[in-house]
Design an enzyme around this catalytic site. Structure first.
Site, PDB file in Angstrom:
ATOM      1  CB  CYS A 182    -122.510  53.533  49.477  1.00 52.41           C
ATOM      2  SG  CYS A 182    -121.513  52.251  50.228  1.00 52.41           S
ATOM      3  CG  ASP A 239    -124.531  59.540  51.954  1.00 53.83           C
ATOM      4  OD1 ASP A 239    -124.217  59.063  50.843  1.00 53.83           O
ATOM      5  OD2 ASP A 239    -124.784  58.861  52.962  1.00 53.83           O
ATOM      6  CG  HIS A 274    -122.489  54.816  53.820  1.00 59.15           C
ATOM      7  ND1 HIS A 274    -123.193  54.293  52.757  1.00 59.15           N
ATOM      8  CD2 HIS A 274    -122.796  56.144  53.852  1.00 59.15           C
ATOM      9  CE1 HIS A 274    -123.884  55.249  52.172  1.00 59.15           C
ATOM     10  NE2 HIS A 274    -123.654  56.396  52.826  1.00 59.15           N
TER      11      HIS A 274
END
Lengths: 647, 305
Positions: free
Chosen positions: A403, A463, A447
């Protein structure tokens, strides 16, 4: 006179309680020392079993020196928690090797109790508490063995357990009422600041992937009402807007006492229980309403005034649809466009092309997302190594990342295209524990995502990971990974029974944390307020504690007295009879049987002869005869003793 | 009623053996507990008479063996003789084949002869010529011995002393008893006139009654405390064995029965303790101590539970 030597059962109990005490310490003892302790205990066990003599003092002295040397080598010094505990563990094992008398045995038990407390300096979870309790039972059994005669181990352990159970009410009184101090009960100053796993206030490639290997719990959330859907479970942590070409760091922020936005829309109310992470950020869902005593920054982080050094509970209300940063300051927007010169030329080129092709900021964002999706970027825990220009090599060469790669690349692209953007780190998702209804968020849920500023909409969460690995957002890390073998065992989803077990343990652990470890001054105050003591100071607490202890002891005494059955009533009456005779000068010898005593009295006091003989023979019948005595006999016995007033 | 029988026994024995009620009661208790009795005393105080009286009262077959230094085991257990008519050896039972055997002056015989009797006491049977011959039922041995510091005696070793449930001594009679003895009729004649008190089968009833006397948990605690003290306390070089504990309890039951009770009291234990434990305890150190002193000390050191 020399001290009596230890019987075999006594050495056995001492050995058992010492082993039970030291075993949990094995985890944090230096390996060499742990092995040495185990050897010393084994040696003592063999000596006790074979009945051979204990080793010579000089040998013990040499061993003691060896233990000190190991501690010195491992820790470089002899002071403080870790070396102290290690030294004590070694010396306790050694002490057992010179323990051959009851007096030394008592010293071993005392040290065992201390070492059981020592376990709590490292961990305070339920397992440790259970082990310490077990160790206490063994240690008390050792004390009983040192005190009494030989008994079957089962009976001895039973007696010790009963003693411990009888102590439980008093323990509860002390736990509830003992004046509390702020801060962790067991922490030594040195540990509260030591490193813990968790988010940091910077992000470089690989950081998040490393964090995701830990299954440690970051925090728990208990929602009032329904949980937000998985795609909205973004727990917002540090906001990173400065980029030096490799690492992302927070930008300059300004803090206020109240949020800079007006909360609106639907609300989620929840209680967070944060594990200590030694940082001041709190992890809230977007975007928390005003809570007095907390700090709100102008990049919408929620901070506490002190770093979270002990487990903390926090009740929050979040409004996910609140628009934020509608009229953002130019300074912040400028920061959100800043790119270091000389890094990632290919990405900048991509940004420039997108800027040229697109029609406005919204379109740039849409096109960037589309570009990411079409690039077939692979979401993986161990991406291939990157070159000097991290973002370039991720986007164009290796095309695999975690991520932090996605979010960094996305922000760099947007900034190059002239759209303000920044990286936000935190946690995403969490696992619902059906046992106690809490959402458990682990380090593996860490994250990184992005926020993009669009005129008229303010900061919008995007995202980029979701574009390539939508499962990560919906179902968590394990679902998004093709091969779950690399994941921590407890994060795997394919073992249903394991997950169920973990859920139950977590729920148990949570209640333990909430009710035992989390019992802080505030909770104590709240409890006492509920009992009608509005502002208890330590004097009130002490008085309450004394009174409650007295009540508990009184109740236990009454219980013990009532347990003495009617059989003991016979003894009581007899004792009274003997006492009355003693006051007029006729004392029964401890070994003298009732009839002999009566005969002796009858000779000395013929006037009492009949009464005394009758009482004594009644007593003998009641006490030593078969249990089928006429109840009238017992009454006659008690009555005649009541009326017996010799002069 | 077993209690009445017991009282009759004590009363009848008391008519012949004057002034020795305690010793007679102990001897009776020993028999009721089905134990062998050792009477240790100087000659002439009535040891043999006591054995005779017991045999008469209880209606038992009686045999007396006078132990001498030239005695052989065969003189006790019997001998196999070659029968010319049958052309085979035939076992001729010795005097030990009797319900009550008086082994007079047992410490005059050699250890070999002693052990022949003591084996019979333990096994309650005789092994000879590869066959075993059961001894009659019941079977009691009353052994007498002179105190072992007299010349020409072989003291019984500890392991063999342990086979006697009790060791008692009679001692001199007191003044009044001695006067009655001197003034009264000849004991032998009295003995001859003494009728058996027990009917056939009554002895078995008494045995059963003695076994059934209640010994409650407190009594067992007390016996255990006594045993533990004899083993742990300084002052005893040899503690009481588990067998001694069983003997103590059995003797106390019989004593309680003779006292007309259906349960054991600490007094019963204390009453039989000197006779039961006296020959089983050894004082620590070299100085010999009278057995009575040792047992007295044991009793007075252990509080009633």
């Amino acid at each position: 006179m020399t001290e009596p030597r230890l019987r075999r059962d006594q050495s056995g109990w001492l050995l058992a309680s010492t082993t039970l005490t030291l075993a949990p310490h094995a985890e944090h003892l230096p390996l060499a020392l742990g092995a040495l302790c185990a050897l010393l205990l084994l040696w003592r066990g063999i000596l006790a079993h074979t009945g051979r003599a204990l080793p010579h003092r000089l040998l013990l002295l040499a061993l003691a020196a060896g233990i000190v040397a190991i501690v010195q080598i491992e820790f470089k010094h002899l002071f403080g928690k870790d070396p102290g505990i290690a030294l004590l563990a070694g010396l306790l094992s050694l002490k057992l090797l010179e323990t051959d008398s009851v007096r030394d045995g008592r010293a071993v038990v005392l040290l065992s109790f201390f070492m059981q407390l020592g376990q709590f300096l490292y961990q305070q979870n339920m397992a440790i508490a259970a082990l310490a309790l077990l160790g206490s039972v063994a240690a008390i059994a050792s004390l009983l063995a040192l005190q009494g005669s030989v008994t079957a181990p089962r009976l001895r352990a039973g007696a010790a357990t009963r003693l411990v159970l009888q102590g439980v009410p008093l323990m509860l009184v002390l736990f509830v009422l003992f004046p509390r101090v702020q801060g962790p009960l067991w922490g030594l100053p040195a540990d509260a600041y030591s490193s813990v796993t968790g988010l940091s206030n910077s992000m470089a490639p690989g950081d998040m992937a490393r964090l995701s290997e830990s299954s440690e719990i970051a925090f728990r959330a208990a929602f009032e009402g329904d949980l937000p859907p998985p795609a909205e479970r973004y727990w917002r942590g540090p906001v990173l807007s400065r980029f030096d070409g490799h690492t992302w760091r927070p930008g300059r922020t300004h803090a206020t006492d109240a949020p800079a936005y007006r909360s609106q829309g639907i609300a989620h109310s929840y209680t967070l229980t944060l594990e200590p992470h030694n940082q001041s950020w709190l992890l809230a869902l977007d975007f928390p309403g005003s809570v007095p005593g907390l700090i709100y920054t102008d990049n919408f982080q929620l901070l506490s005034r002190e770093p979270v050094r002990s487990r903390q509970r926090l009740t929050l209300v979040s409004y996910p649809h609140t628009p934020v940063g509608l009229d953002e300051s130019p300074n912040i927007l400028r920061q959100a466009l800043d790119l270091p010169a000389g890094f990632n030329p290919r990405t900048r080129e991509l940004g420039a092309r997108l800027h040229a092709e697109a029609n406005g900021a919204d379109d740039i964002v849409t096109r960037t997302i589309a570009h990411f999706r079409n690039s077939r970027l692979r979401y993986t825990l161990d991406p291939a190594p990157l070159g000097r220009d991290d973002v370039d090599s991720f986007l164009f060469d290796t095309q695999q990342g975690f991520c932090e790669h996605f979010s960094a690349a996305f922000v760099v692209t947007l900034r190059a295209a002239g759209v303000p953007a920044r990286v936000v780190t935190g946690y995403q998702g969490g696992e619902f524990n059906p046992v106690d209804g809490t959402l458990v968020i682990r380090q593996s849920d860490a994250h990184a995502w992005t926020e993009v500023w669009l005129a008229g909409q303010g900061w919008v969460r995007i995202d980029p990971t979701a574009a390539s690995a939508p499962l990560r957002i919906q179902n968590g890390l394990a679902a998004a990974m093709p091969d779950s073998a690399h994941l921590p065992l407890l994060a795997r989803t394919d073992l249903a029974w394991l997950r169920d077990l973990r859920n139950r343990l977590d729920a148990l652990d949570n209640s333990w944390n909430q009710w035992v470890l989390g019992y802080n001054p505030a909770r104590q105050k709240a409890l006492l307020a509920a009992l009608g003591f509005a502002e208890p100071d330590w004097q009130v607490l002490t008085a309450l504690m004394g009174a409650a202890s007295a009540i508990v002891m009184g109740l236990l005494t009454i219980w013990a007295l009532r347990r003495r059955s009617s059989a003991d009533a016979i003894d009581r009456s007899w004792t009274r009879f003997c006492r009355r005779l003693k006051t007029i000068g006729y004392e029964r010898a401890t070994w003298e049987g009732p009839l002999d005593f009566a005969e002796r009295l009858a000779r000395q006091r013929p006037d009492l002869a009949d009464t005394v003989r009758r009482i004594a023979s009644d007593y003998a019948r009641l006490r030593y005869g078969p249990a089928d005595a006429d109840p009238a006999l017992g009454q006659r016995f008690h009555q005649s003793i009541k009326n017996f007033r010799p002069r | 009623m077993p209690i009445h029988i017991a009282n009759r026994l004590v009363a009848a024995a008391g008519r012949i053996i004057l002034g020795k009620e305690h010793a007679v009661r102990l001897a009776l208790a020993c028999v009721l507990a089905r134990g062998h009795l050792l009477i240790e005393d100087i000659p002439g105080v009535g040891k043999t008479t006591l054995a005779h009286v017991l045999a008469r009262l209880l209606g038992l077959q009686f045999q007396r063996i006078q132990f001498t230094s030239d005695m052989l085991p065969a003189d006790i257990v019997g001998v196999s003789v070659f029968d010319q008519r049958d052309g085979a050896f035939r076992f001729h039972p010795g005097p030990v084949f009797s319900q009550l055997v008086l082994a007079d002056e047992i410490n005059r015989a050699t250890p070999k002869a002693q052990s022949a009797l003591l084996e019979a006491m333990e096994e309650r049977q005789i092994s000879a010529e590869g066959r075993t011959w059961p001894l009659p039922e019941p079977f009691f041995v009353i052994a007498t011995q002179n105190p072992s510091d007299q010349i020409g005696t072989f003291a019984l070793p500890e392991s063999q002393l342990d086979r006697f449930l009790m060791r008692i001594s009679l001692g001199y009679p007191d003044r009044a008893a001695e006067r009655a003895l001197l003034a009264g009729e000849d004991r032998r004649e009295l003995l001859a006139q003494l009728p058996a008190v027990l009917q056939p089968g009554e002895l078995e009833t008494l045995f059963a009654a003695a076994r059934q006397v209640h010994a409650g948990p407190r009594i067992l605690d007390y016996v255990q405390a006594l045993l533990a003290h004899s083993r742990e306390a300084s002052g005893f070089s040899l503690g009481l064995s588990p067998r001694a504990g069983l003997a103590l309890l059995a003797a106390a039951r019989a004593w309680a029965l003779l006292a007309g009770r259906d349960h054991v009291l600490p007094e019963d234990i204390q009453a039989v303790l000197p006779a039961v434990a006296g020959h089983r305890l050894r004082p620590a150190g070299d100085a010999p101590q009278p057995a009575d002193t040792l047992t007295r000390r044991l009793i007075e050191a252990v509080a009633l539970p």
